[in-house]
Motif scaffolding. Structure first.
Motif, short mmCIF file in Angstrom:
data_model
loop_
_atom_site.label_atom_id
_atom_site.label_comp_id
_atom_site.label_asym_id
_atom_site.label_seq_id
_atom_site.Cartn_x
_atom_site.Cartn_y
_atom_site.Cartn_z
N GLY A 13 0.29 -8.96 4.07
CA GLY A 13 0.34 -10.12 3.18
C GLY A 13 1.68 -10.37 2.54
O GLY A 13 1.82 -11.29 1.74
N TYR A 14 2.69 -9.58 2.89
CA TYR A 14 4.00 -9.73 2.27
C TYR A 14 4.83 -10.82 2.96
O TYR A 14 4.66 -11.09 4.15
CB TYR A 14 4.78 -8.41 2.34
CG TYR A 14 4.37 -7.41 1.29
CD1 TYR A 14 5.11 -7.24 0.13
CD2 TYR A 14 3.22 -6.64 1.45
CE1 TYR A 14 4.73 -6.32 -0.84
CE2 TYR A 14 2.82 -5.72 0.49
CZ TYR A 14 3.59 -5.58 -0.65
OH TYR A 14 3.20 -4.67 -1.61
N ARG A 15 5.72 -11.40 2.19
CA ARG A 15 6.72 -12.30 2.77
C ARG A 15 7.98 -11.49 2.99
O ARG A 15 8.50 -10.85 2.07
CB ARG A 15 6.99 -13.47 1.81
CG ARG A 15 7.86 -14.56 2.38
CD ARG A 15 7.64 -15.86 1.62
NE ARG A 15 7.83 -15.71 0.19
CZ ARG A 15 8.96 -16.03 -0.45
NH1 ARG A 15 9.99 -16.52 0.20
NH2 ARG A 15 9.05 -15.86 -1.75
N VAL A 16 8.48 -11.49 4.22
CA VAL A 16 9.69 -10.73 4.55
C VAL A 16 10.91 -11.62 4.29
O VAL A 16 11.15 -12.58 5.02
CB VAL A 16 9.66 -10.25 6.02
CG1 VAL A 16 10.93 -9.47 6.35
CG2 VAL A 16 8.42 -9.39 6.27
N LEU A 17 11.67 -11.28 3.26
CA LEU A 17 12.82 -12.10 2.89
C LEU A 17 14.05 -11.77 3.72
O LEU A 17 14.85 -12.66 4.03
CB LEU A 17 13.14 -11.91 1.40
CG LEU A 17 11.99 -12.22 0.42
CD1 LEU A 17 12.45 -12.02 -1.02
CD2 LEU A 17 11.45 -13.62 0.63
N SER A 18 14.22 -10.51 4.09
CA SER A 18 15.31 -10.11 4.98
C SER A 18 14.96 -8.76 5.59
O SER A 18 14.14 -8.02 5.05
CB SER A 18 16.65 -10.05 4.25
OG SER A 18 16.60 -9.14 3.16
N GLN A 19 15.63 -8.45 6.71
CA GLN A 19 15.26 -7.26 7.47
C GLN A 19 16.39 -6.28 7.70
O GLN A 19 16.15 -5.15 8.13
CB GLN A 19 14.69 -7.68 8.84
CG GLN A 19 13.49 -8.60 8.73
CD GLN A 19 12.94 -9.01 10.08
OE1 GLN A 19 12.61 -8.15 10.91
NE2 GLN A 19 12.86 -10.30 10.34
N LEU A 20 17.62 -6.71 7.47
CA LEU A 20 18.74 -5.80 7.67
C LEU A 20 19.85 -6.14 6.69
O LEU A 20 19.84 -7.17 6.02
CB LEU A 20 19.25 -5.84 9.11
CG LEU A 20 19.71 -7.17 9.73
CD1 LEU A 20 21.08 -7.59 9.23
CD2 LEU A 20 19.77 -7.05 11.25
#
Length: 302
Positions: A273-280
């Motif tokens: 249910g999370y919103r992924v704002l950035s990955q690296l």
């Protein structure tokens, strides 16, 4: 071959990594429209010390092999087919990924010595020996910098920051030094680390992170640095994330990263249910990339 990019070979080649040769060193980097495969080797931890190299969370351009064509898991290990790319274009890909908000870096293969058998290092690998702790904190400098920058972008002013595997406590204490209104709460199952952290943090608990020491929805910022191959298996990492996630308030934020590859992909966090704002993120010098997930927990509607 018409339409072939000169800097990328037209004919694919393969690389096979046996299960006892660390297939979890294989990584995938997605930037723009290209999906790349790479093999993690020793990296420069600090560009000012070019002769000091070791494996860590860092990925340099020289580790990028080229665009993925296909991959297979066989009895021999992991085989990846790719089109080799010149070194200069690998540098461009890495630089592009550093400024691409949609770019991702992940490690798709588990720490397996045999098919179907995943392992994790013993607890004895983590100890409060002064030399080990000094190295641990030094190797974390780029991670602390990335966290400070991410929190500034989020407009973080302060609140309760909780790390259920806080190690020496240096990471959380660095957040408070930049954001003084932060209340730092750490937890660790290693008694030696708990002792060190108590000298640095506002509150420290001894105990396994599967049983978080804070109340449900009492945390504004959740810091998860232990969901990686140097600490846990993929199944354990998923369970640890879920246990800690319950302590984060709706609307709060979570940072996920590690000294070694994170065991959970971006899709897993979205499934929770999370919103992924950035990955690296990139090192301050820009010489390397590393996994650094910034997640936003949605507000509950019920």
């Amino acid at each position: 071959m018409s339409g072939c990019i000169p800097s990328i070979a037209a004919r694919p080649i393969e690389v096979t990594v046996a299960f006892n040769q660390k297939p979890y060193d294989l990584f995938e980097l997605q930037t723009g429209q290209v999906r790349l495969i790479g093999l993690k080797t020793e990296a420069r931890i600090d560009p000012a010390r070019p002769d000091e190299r070791r494996k860590s969370s860092l990925v340099e351009a020289a580790m990028i092999l080229g665009p993925i064509v296909a991959s297979r898991v066989t009895a021999a290990g992991i085989t990846v087919y790719y089109r080799p790319a010149r070194a200069d274009i690998a540098v461009r890909w890495l630089a592009g990924a550093a400024t691409d908000p949609t770019a991702s870096l992940c490690y798709p293969y588990a720490r397996m010595e045999l098919p179907g058998t995943e392992t994790a290092p013993p607890d004895e690998d983590w100890n409060p020996d002064p030399e080990f702790c000094t190295s641990l904190d030094r190797d974390e400098e780029h991670l602390r910098t990335a966290a400070h920058e991410a929190l500034r972008r989020l407009g973080w002013r302060g609140g309760v920051a909780y790390d259920p595997a806080c190690s020496t406590g240096t990471f959380l204490s660095s957040l408070k030094s930049v954001f003084p209104a932060t209340r730092t709460i750490g937890q660790d199952r290693n008694a030696g680390m708990v002792s060190l952290a108590r000298a640095r943090l506002d509150e420290v608990h001894a105990g396994d992170s599967m049983r978080p020491a804070v109340a449900r929805h009492s945390v504004d910022l959740l810091v998860l640095r232990h969901l990686n191959v140097a600490v846990t298996t993929a199944a354990e990492a998923a369970a640890l994330f879920r246990a800690a996630s319950d302590r984060l308030r709706p609307g709060g934020h979570c940072l996920v990263f590690g000294h070694t590859p994170v065991q959970l992909p971006s899709a897993f966090f979205e499934m929770q249910g999370y919103r992924v704002l950035s990955q690296l993120a990139a090192t301050p010098s820009g010489h390397a990339l590393f996994e650094f997930y910034v997640l936003a927990k949605p507000w509950e509607t019920r």
